[in-house]
Design an enzyme around this catalytic site. Structure first.
Site, PDB file in Angstrom:
ATOM      1  N   THR A 199       0.814  -1.216   0.000  1.00  0.00           N
ATOM      2  CA  THR A 199       0.000   0.000   0.000  1.00  0.00           C
ATOM      3  C   THR A 199       0.849   1.269   0.000  1.00  0.00           C
ATOM      4  O   THR A 199       0.417   2.310  -0.504  1.00  0.00           O
ATOM      5  CB  THR A 199      -0.963   0.026   1.198  1.00  0.00           C
ATOM      6  OG1 THR A 199      -0.230   0.062   2.431  1.00  0.00           O
ATOM      7  CG2 THR A 199      -1.862  -1.203   1.194  1.00  0.00           C
ATOM      8  N   LEU A 251      -3.021   5.063   0.164  1.00  0.00           N
ATOM      9  CA  LEU A 251      -4.457   4.862   0.334  1.00  0.00           C
ATOM     10  C   LEU A 251      -4.669   3.366   0.553  1.00  0.00           C
ATOM     11  O   LEU A 251      -4.991   2.621  -0.366  1.00  0.00           O
ATOM     12  CB  LEU A 251      -5.210   5.361  -0.901  1.00  0.00           C
ATOM     13  CG  LEU A 251      -6.673   5.742  -0.708  1.00  0.00           C
ATOM     14  CD1 LEU A 251      -6.826   6.796   0.387  1.00  0.00           C
ATOM     15  CD2 LEU A 251      -7.272   6.256  -1.992  1.00  0.00           C
ATOM     16  N   HIS A 252      -4.517   2.926   1.789  1.00  0.00           N
ATOM     17  CA  HIS A 252      -4.415   1.500   2.095  1.00  0.00           C
ATOM     18  C   HIS A 252      -5.655   0.675   1.730  1.00  0.00           C
ATOM     19  O   HIS A 252      -5.572  -0.304   0.990  1.00  0.00           O
ATOM     20  CB  HIS A 252      -4.140   1.305   3.593  1.00  0.00           C
ATOM     21  CG  HIS A 252      -3.026   2.118   4.139  1.00  0.00           C
ATOM     22  ND1 HIS A 252      -1.701   1.828   3.899  1.00  0.00           N
ATOM     23  CD2 HIS A 252      -3.039   3.226   4.922  1.00  0.00           C
ATOM     24  CE1 HIS A 252      -0.935   2.712   4.515  1.00  0.00           C
ATOM     25  NE2 HIS A 252      -1.715   3.573   5.139  1.00  0.00           N
ATOM     26  N   ASP A 253      -6.806   1.038   2.292  1.00  0.00           N
ATOM     27  CA  ASP A 253      -7.943   0.119   2.335  1.00  0.00           C
ATOM     28  C   ASP A 253      -8.549  -0.260   0.983  1.00  0.00           C
ATOM     29  O   ASP A 253      -8.918  -1.421   0.796  1.00  0.00           O
ATOM     30  CB  ASP A 253      -9.019   0.679   3.259  1.00  0.00           C
ATOM     31  CG  ASP A 253      -8.571   0.666   4.713  1.00  0.00           C
ATOM     32  OD1 ASP A 253      -7.648  -0.109   5.040  1.00  0.00           O
ATOM     33  OD2 ASP A 253      -9.128   1.418   5.528  1.00  0.00           O
TER      34      ASP A 253
END
Length: 343
Positions: A199, A251-253
């Protein structure tokens, strides 16, 4: 040839980057979002649940059922990330006290998840973008879901560094016993992991942020676009402050949602997706290294076949284009009847 829709259930501690995961899960036509369960993590569950309803209202979406999940980790004390996500769990936008969307009260989240899994056996994918507490509870109560779920896609973990300690990523550190239970009870070969190592390569650069909100061309903007831009900018500023990242925030998720595509299509080249398979465990005994990912049984002959699918890279341009297309579609949904320029 038209590609089939991927049925997903989202389990999330809705904060800033989870909002983008919801955007992608609803407005990318490849996905069919069956429901959302909330969990503690970025903020207390009361906040993450309310934030989920706020995001759905913002998107003018009122047909996704939301269920409130667990409030506490399995054994350790709760930890929150309000320093990153703001005092209400989502920073940058006004959080109203009431929402049009409401939490489902007829059945609890475990019953709802199990029903969705049984009705879509062998097809449904679970996406977890928060702590793994709900998933552990689900497997504990309904162990047969292990065979019914197609993939479990997780945003969490890290290798060689962390974002809450030098050793651990936030989701794994916040409930390490839950992820350890999941790794032991669920088939690791059906787990897709999006760790920080992946990520952190998907950066919302200045150019990306400008694509979300064009200050020089107001006709390309909207209230919705402004809201997601403000969420992104708040996250950018706080993440930069906490992590000293000059380019912008990861922007991980939404990566956990997006990473289902190469696996379900069985076409990794199309998405520039690179991964490795490793058997994993998580540290639960050493408080200093709580939640650290540990490779296990490297000499096992089934090591490469039975391990977790750990994402290492993807085509970031393709990912951002997909997310921007979702924002464009959401614009149209919020402002039905209005004309929006093509991206």
């Amino acid at each position: 040839m038209t590609k089939s829709q991927i049925k997903i259930w989202l389990d999330a501690d809705v904060g800033n980057d989870d909002a983008f995961a919801i955007l992608l899960a609803i407005f990318n036509p490849r996905f069919k979002l069956l429901g959302i369960s909330t969990v503690h993590g970025n903020a207390p569950t009361e906040m993450t649940t309310h934030n989920t309803l706020v995001v759905l209202d913002l998107l003018n979406v009122h047909d996704i059922k939301v269920y409130r999940g667990e409030e506490n980790p399995l054994f350790v004390e709760p930890t929150y990330a309000l320093n990153v996500h703001g005092k209400f769990g989502i920073g940058g936008i006004h959080i109203p006290e009431t929402t049009k969307n409401q939490v489902e009260e007829g059945e609890n989240y475990l019953q709802a998840m199990y029903k969705a899994i049984c009705e879509n056996e062998g097809e449904i994918c679970i996406v977890s973008t928060g702590t793994l507490t709900n998933i552990a509870k689900l497997i504990e109560k309904y162990p047969d879901v292990v065979d019914k779920i197609k993939y479990l896609s997780i945003m969490g973990g890290s290798f060689g560094f962390g974002n809450i300690t030098p050793f651990a990523e936030f989701n794994f550190h916040t409930d390490p016993h839950a992820i350890q239970f999941v790794l032991k009870k669920f088939k690791q070969s059906k787990i897709i992991l999006s760790p920080l190592n992946l990520t952190h390569k998907v950066i919302a650069t200045e150019q990306i942020r400008n694509d979300f909100y064009n200050e020089l061309n107001p006709k390309k903007n909207s209230k919705l676009r402004e809201s997601f831009f403000d969420i992104l900018m708040f996250y950018s500023l706080t993440y930069k402050k906490e992590n000293d990242m000059s380019l912008g925030p990861p922007l991980h998720d939404p990566i956990a949602v997006y990473s289902l595509l190469p696996f379900m299509d069985n076409n990794f080249k199309e998405y520039g997706y690179i991964f490795t398979k490793k058997k994993l465990n998580v540290e639960i005994n050493d408080n200093e290294r709580l939640g650290e990912c540990i490779y296990i049984n490297e000499d096992d002959e089934d090591y490469n076949q039975e391990g977790v699918n750990i994402g290492e890279n993807l085509d970031t341009h393709k990912f951002w284009r997909s997310l921007l297309n979702c924002l464009h579609s959401a614009d149209i949904n919020v402002n039905k009847g209005s004309n929006f320029p093509e991206l």
